[in-house]
Design a protein around this motif. Structure first.
Motif, PDB file in Angstrom:
ATOM      1  N   ALA A 121      -4.126   4.375  -0.844  1.00  0.00           N
ATOM      2  CA  ALA A 121      -5.688   5.529  -0.057  1.00  0.00           C
ATOM      3  C   ALA A 121      -5.196   4.316   0.970  1.00  0.00           C
ATOM      4  O   ALA A 121      -5.038   4.535   2.276  1.00  0.00           O
ATOM      5  N   GLU A 122      -4.722   2.759   0.729  1.00  0.00           N
ATOM      6  CA  GLU A 122      -5.278   1.963   1.985  1.00  0.00           C
ATOM      7  C   GLU A 122      -4.363   1.578   2.412  1.00  0.00           C
ATOM      8  O   GLU A 122      -4.470   1.281   3.487  1.00  0.00           O
ATOM      9  N   ALA A 123      -3.001   0.964   1.457  1.00  0.00           N
ATOM     10  CA  ALA A 123      -1.984   1.279   2.369  1.00  0.00           C
ATOM     11  C   ALA A 123      -0.585   2.325   2.579  1.00  0.00           C
ATOM     12  O   ALA A 123       0.669   1.584   2.447  1.00  0.00           O
ATOM     13  N   GLY A 124      -0.565   2.799   1.362  1.00  0.00           N
ATOM     14  CA  GLY A 124       0.753   3.793   1.030  1.00  0.00           C
ATOM     15  C   GLY A 124       1.178   3.017   0.077  1.00  0.00           C
ATOM     16  O   GLY A 124       1.311   2.532  -0.576  1.00  0.00           O
ATOM     17  N   GLY A 125       3.110   3.020   0.047  1.00  0.00           N
ATOM     18  CA  GLY A 125       3.613   2.561  -1.024  1.00  0.00           C
ATOM     19  C   GLY A 125       3.660   3.551  -2.737  1.00  0.00           C
ATOM     20  O   GLY A 125       2.551   3.737  -3.063  1.00  0.00           O
ATOM     21  N   GLU A 126       4.408   2.639  -3.601  1.00  0.00           N
ATOM     22  CA  GLU A 126       4.362   3.049  -5.022  1.00  0.00           C
ATOM     23  C   GLU A 126       3.658   2.550  -5.562  1.00  0.00           C
ATOM     24  O   GLU A 126       3.826   1.047  -5.511  1.00  0.00           O
ATOM     25  N   VAL A 127       3.665   2.505  -6.614  1.00  0.00           N
ATOM     26  CA  VAL A 127       2.608   1.540  -7.902  1.00  0.00           C
ATOM     27  C   VAL A 127       3.406   1.757  -9.189  1.00  0.00           C
ATOM     28  O   VAL A 127       3.517   2.881  -9.820  1.00  0.00           O
ATOM     29  N   THR A 173       5.637  -1.433  -4.353  1.00  0.00           N
ATOM     30  CA  THR A 173       6.907  -1.291  -3.300  1.00  0.00           C
ATOM     31  C   THR A 173       6.390  -2.283  -2.374  1.00  0.00           C
ATOM     32  O   THR A 173       7.231  -2.349  -1.070  1.00  0.00           O
ATOM     33  N   LEU A 174       5.078  -2.357  -1.749  1.00  0.00           N
ATOM     34  CA  LEU A 174       4.742  -2.987  -0.926  1.00  0.00           C
ATOM     35  C   LEU A 174       4.981  -4.193  -0.478  1.00  0.00           C
ATOM     36  O   LEU A 174       4.877  -5.201  -1.714  1.00  0.00           O
TER      37      LEU A 174
END
Length: 350
Positions: A121-127, A173-174
């Motif tokens: 929610a804060e910065a996107g990406g995948e986890v 992925t960040l």
């Protein structure tokens, strides 16, 4: 303005984590050779899963090639009392501190998922989140991230947390700023090596799981070697000796998560009571506990070894009742316990 990493640490603290550090997935080049040597010596015992998917276990970057950062997190479970004191209560069992309440896997994974959702929610990406259930070299990554260093007992040790803490990881992925790896601060100390009842450390920083009481009580199927049974004392699930004597525990942080604090019925539980649990009673008593996963038979086997080591004539009758148990390993443990108690009564070793 706070950076994403600073916000991440603050949010991790709010989710119950006591430390948060970041490393790269390819920051543990030493792991492949260490893993190969460990497996080649057979130190993994019956834990065949350690020899599986070694291409991932040895190289976190291969587990998820798209990942650019690994967030390593710690949750303290520091006990309020000295775990070694329980070893003196021979008619009661000793359960490893980490297993005296709810299964930490469930608690930490939920917290990891909450933190991961916040990140998206804060910065996107995948986890992807992991806690001790995937081929991830978590301790090595924890050291690379600066969470702690792998001590001579092979567990992570922290200057801020001691060694009573769980670890979990979030792969993302960040591209996040990486922390400095932690250095070894064990020095010349040998406390953890010298206290091991079974001499499971063939050398500093090396563990032969086949002799480790945690392995024997939890992972090992079937009868334990008779040579090792007397050395297990009253430890019926896990062993905390090497953790308990680490000098860095003077800096340990008290556990904040109430569900990780000990249940009263798992602090020195009476062996006579535990030995007579049938499968249904075992499942009910240990619902939600990590103990449940070893099953009734292996657990009662452990209890019977503790009864044999108790020197208590009063427990002889309990062991006798299990000599006709349906499970072969339980029967073997009951026979051994009865013979050992008889030898103790006769003033003999054995």
């Amino acid at each position: 303005m706070d950076t994403l990493a600073e916000k991440l640490r603050a949010q991790a603290r709010a989710e119950g984590f006591d430390a948060c550090r970041i490393c790269a997935p390819d920051s543990v080049p030493q792991v492949p050779a260490r893993l190969e040597a460990f497996l080649a010596k057979g130190y993994h015992g019956q834990m065949g899963w350690l020899a599986e998917r070694t291409h991932w276990r040895a190289n976190p970057a291969a587990l998820w090639p798209e990942a650019r950062s690994v967030i390593m997190l710690a949750v303290s479970y520091t006990p309020d009392t000295d775990p070694l004191a329980a070893l003196e209560h021979k008619k009661a069992g000793t359960v490893s501190v980490y297993a005296q309440n709810k299964d930490y896997h469930d608690l930490i994974k939920k917290a990891l998922k909450r933190l991961a959702r916040w990140m998206i929610a804060e910065a996107g990406g995948e986890v992807k989140v992991f806690v001790d259930t995937a081929p991830v070299p978590e301790k090595a990554l924890g050291e690379a991230a600066g969470l702690g260093w792998q001590g001579k007992h092979t567990n992570l040790v922290s200057r801020e947390l001691g060694n009573w803490f769980f670890i979990g990881s979030i792969f993302t992925t960040l591209e996040l700023p990486k922390d400095t790896p932690e250095q070894d601060h064990c020095g010349s100390c040998r406390n953890c090596l010298d206290i091991c009842p079974t001499q499971a450390f063939p050398a500093p920083y090396k563990l032969d799981a086949r002799r480790c009481i945690s392995y024997l009580t939890i992972e090992h199927h079937g009868p334990v070697d008779e040579e090792l049974r007397p050395l297990m004392g009253n430890r019926i699930y896990g062993c905390d000796d090497c953790l308990a004597v680490c000098p860095w525990n003077k800096f340990a942080v008290e556990a904040r998560e109430m569900r990780l604090k000990p249940r009263a019925d798992l602090q020195s539980p009476p062996l006579a009571e535990l030995a007579l649990l049938d499968d249904a009673m075992f499942r009910e008593r240990f619902s939600g506990s990590p103990i449940k996963r070893i099953g009734r038979n292996r657990f009662v086997r452990n209890v019977l070894y503790a009864i044999g080591n108790s020197g208590s004539a009063a427990l002889r009758e309990t062991a006798e009742r299990l000599r006709t148990d349906e499970d072969e390993t339980v029967r073997d443990a009951a026979d051994w316990a009865c013979k050992r108690l008889q030898s103790a009564a006769n003033g003999q070793d054995g």
